[in-house]
Design an enzyme around this catalytic site. Structure first.
Site, mmCIF file in Angstrom:
data_model
loop_
_atom_site.group_PDB
_atom_site.id
_atom_site.type_symbol
_atom_site.label_atom_id
_atom_site.label_comp_id
_atom_site.label_asym_id
_atom_site.label_seq_id
_atom_site.Cartn_x
_atom_site.Cartn_y
_atom_site.Cartn_z
ATOM 1 N N ARG A 113 17.195 23.157 67.648
ATOM 2 C CA ARG A 113 17.279 21.715 67.380
ATOM 3 C C ARG A 113 15.889 21.273 66.954
ATOM 4 O O ARG A 113 14.905 21.434 67.684
ATOM 5 C CB ARG A 113 17.712 20.939 68.626
ATOM 6 C CG ARG A 113 17.494 19.443 68.483
ATOM 7 C CD ARG A 113 18.174 18.635 69.544
ATOM 8 N NE ARG A 113 19.607 18.621 69.351
ATOM 9 C CZ ARG A 113 20.430 17.708 69.890
ATOM 10 N NH1 ARG A 113 19.950 16.746 70.661
ATOM 11 N NH2 ARG A 113 21.721 17.752 69.658
ATOM 12 N N HIS A 140 24.491 18.157 61.691
ATOM 13 C CA HIS A 140 24.833 18.428 63.097
ATOM 14 C C HIS A 140 26.198 19.140 63.114
ATOM 15 O O HIS A 140 27.196 18.615 63.605
ATOM 16 C CB HIS A 140 24.887 17.125 63.888
ATOM 17 C CG HIS A 140 24.805 17.310 65.374
ATOM 18 N ND1 HIS A 140 24.645 18.545 65.976
ATOM 19 C CD2 HIS A 140 24.876 16.406 66.400
ATOM 20 C CE1 HIS A 140 24.609 18.386 67.281
ATOM 21 N NE2 HIS A 140 24.744 17.111 67.559
ATOM 22 N N GLN A 143 28.399 19.657 66.329
ATOM 23 C CA GLN A 143 29.108 18.448 66.742
ATOM 24 C C GLN A 143 30.426 18.320 65.972
ATOM 25 O O GLN A 143 31.477 18.027 66.544
ATOM 26 C CB GLN A 143 28.229 17.219 66.493
ATOM 27 C CG GLN A 143 28.880 15.916 66.894
ATOM 28 C CD GLN A 143 29.105 15.817 68.394
ATOM 29 O OE1 GLN A 143 28.188 16.016 69.179
ATOM 30 N NE2 GLN A 143 30.328 15.507 68.811
ATOM 31 N N ASP A 222 28.250 6.558 65.313
ATOM 32 C CA ASP A 222 27.098 7.235 65.910
ATOM 33 C C ASP A 222 25.976 6.203 66.026
ATOM 34 O O ASP A 222 26.077 5.094 65.472
ATOM 35 C CB ASP A 222 26.681 8.431 65.019
ATOM 36 C CG ASP A 222 25.490 9.213 65.572
ATOM 37 O OD1 ASP A 222 25.209 9.105 66.790
ATOM 38 O OD2 ASP A 222 24.825 9.920 64.783
ATOM 39 N N CYS A 263 29.826 10.758 68.920
ATOM 40 C CA CYS A 263 29.230 12.032 69.334
ATOM 41 C C CYS A 263 28.391 11.892 70.601
ATOM 42 O O CYS A 263 28.121 12.880 71.268
ATOM 43 C CB CYS A 263 28.377 12.603 68.206
ATOM 44 S SG CYS A 263 27.039 11.500 67.704
ATOM 45 N N ARG A 291 32.372 20.443 72.909
ATOM 46 C CA ARG A 291 31.182 21.127 72.395
ATOM 47 C C ARG A 291 31.124 22.562 72.930
ATOM 48 O O ARG A 291 30.864 23.506 72.196
ATOM 49 C CB ARG A 291 29.912 20.360 72.815
ATOM 50 C CG ARG A 291 29.734 18.992 72.165
ATOM 51 C CD ARG A 291 29.423 19.102 70.686
ATOM 52 N NE ARG A 291 28.267 19.915 70.411
ATOM 53 C CZ ARG A 291 27.004 19.473 70.416
ATOM 54 N NH1 ARG A 291 26.756 18.199 70.654
ATOM 55 N NH2 ARG A 291 25.987 20.272 70.140
HETATM 56 N N1 CP Z 1 25.934 14.818 70.683
HETATM 57 C C1 CP Z 1 24.792 15.467 70.969
HETATM 58 O O1 CP Z 1 24.327 16.334 70.238
HETATM 59 O O2 CP Z 1 24.225 15.090 72.153
HETATM 60 P P1 CP Z 1 22.789 15.544 72.672
HETATM 61 O O3 CP Z 1 21.761 14.903 71.784
HETATM 62 O O4 CP Z 1 22.729 15.004 74.092
HETATM 63 O O5 CP Z 1 22.686 17.027 72.636
HETATM 64 N N1 NVA Z 2 22.385 10.974 64.729
HETATM 65 C C1 NVA Z 2 21.937 11.247 66.061
HETATM 66 C C2 NVA Z 2 22.835 12.223 66.735
HETATM 67 C C3 NVA Z 2 22.505 12.506 68.185
HETATM 68 C C4 NVA Z 2 23.403 13.537 68.786
HETATM 69 C C5 NVA Z 2 20.515 11.765 66.008
HETATM 70 O O1 NVA Z 2 20.199 12.568 65.123
HETATM 71 O O2 NVA Z 2 19.703 11.370 66.836
#
Ligand code: CP
Ligand code: NVA
Length: 307
Positions: A113, A140, A143, A222, A263, A291
């Site tokens: 990440r 993502h 997700q 989101d 999400c 997930r």
């Molecule tokens: N939806 C999601 O990726 O959540 P986190 O940022 O908590 O991992």
């Molecule tokens: N769009 C958000 C998703 C978090 C799971 C971000 O990138 O922060």
């Protein structure tokens, strides 16, 4: 050293990496979701990672991704090795390339990440084990796998469903567009000028949330300020995106059977109302659980080539 190439299509070997979702064919995606349902019914049915380790690199915060990958790897019999970039030599200038070469000597797969998509691409180009995108600024895909699994459970099928995403045209919207198209889901994205998704994977783009919601099977939203967005633009984002809140009126414009998705993490009162977030039409907490099941099927596919 020759970087491992992406392998595409149902008749070839499994995709070596999972960076955007475009590595999967429609058949492989369908098979992965079938397998995820099997693994949900029998969480210890696969022991594909016994004696093996999966590195999980986090350069950004996470609740769901970390917990679902850690528990998922454990259920597959493996050891999840969480690595925070600030504790690695990466923070002192060691390259992504060298990090990829070293990790590949120890682990069966690498999840990452981070912010820039180039980092994930460089990691994948130099790793000799599968690399999984656990969220970047633009994508993502893990997700979206869980979201499709959730829709599949809710409706018993995916082909022909309409998903309307309302809000910021961000990483989550892009991954839904890519993987939704692969699954036969029509993805509509309603966003204001300046926050719209780039044309991708045949997604229907509009600035009208009500028009997007009409006839939809699922409404999705989101956060309005993502981890890769600057705090300086947060107020402007909240002003521009305020008409795109997922509330009861928007849900009423969709099909009577429509479900609400998010999400998470959510900001009740911003992009979604508390009534919808905790209401009886949401499948949001199923998404969070799914997930783990979807990612276990993905790990199995990438590491063992099982489908
Ligand atoms: N939806 C999601 O990726 O959540 P986190 O940022 O908590 O991992
Ligand atoms: N769009 C958000 C998703 C978090 C799971 C971000 O990138 O922060």
């Amino acid at each position: 050293m020759t970087p491992r190439l992406l392998r595409l299509g149902p008749t070839t070997r499994p995709a070596a990496h999972f960076l955007t979702g475009e590595e999967l064919s429609a058949d492989r995606l369908a098979g992965l979701l079938d397998r995820a349902l099997e693994l949900k019914a029998g969480p210890l049915a696969s022991r594909v990672l016994v004696g093996r380790t999966v590195a999980l690199m986090f350069e950004r915060p996470s609740t769901r991704t970390r917990v679902s990958f850690e528990t998922g790897v454990h259920e597959l019999g493996g050891h999840p090795l969480v690595l925070r970039s600030g504790e690695m030599q990466l923070s002192r200038g060691e390259s992504i390339r060298d990090t990829a070469l070293v990790l590949s000597r120890h682990v069966a797969a690498i999840g990452i990440r981070t912010g820039p998509d180039e980092v994930v691409r460089e990691l994948a180009a130099n790793a000799t084990v599968p690399v999984i995108n656990m969220l970047t600024a633009a994508h993502h895909p893990c997700q979206a796998l869980a979201d499709l699994l959730t829709l599949r459970e809710a409706f018993g099928r995916l082909d022909g469903l309409v998903l309307a995403y309302v809000g910021d045209g961000n990483n989550v919207a892009r991954s839904l567009a890519i993987l939704g198209a692969l699954a036969g889901v029509e993805v509509r994205v309603a966003a204001p000028d300046g926050y719209q998704l780039d044309p991708v994977a045949g997604a229907v783009l509009t600035d009208d949330p009500l028009a997007a919601a009409r006839g939809a099977d699922a409404l999705y939203t989101d956060v309005w300020v993502s981890m890769s967005d600057s705090d300086d633009e947060a107020d402007a984002r909240r002003r521009a995106l305020a008409p795109y809140r997922l509330d009861q009126a928007l849900l009423d414009a969709a099909k009577p059977s429509a479900v609400a998705l998010h999400c998470l993490p959510a900001h009740p009162g911003e992009e979604i109302t508390e009534a919808v977030l905790y209401g009886d039409r949401q499948r949001i907490w199923d998404q969070a659980e799914n997930r783990r099941h979807a990612q276990k099927a993905l790990l199995e596919l990438l590491v063992a080539g099982t489908d």
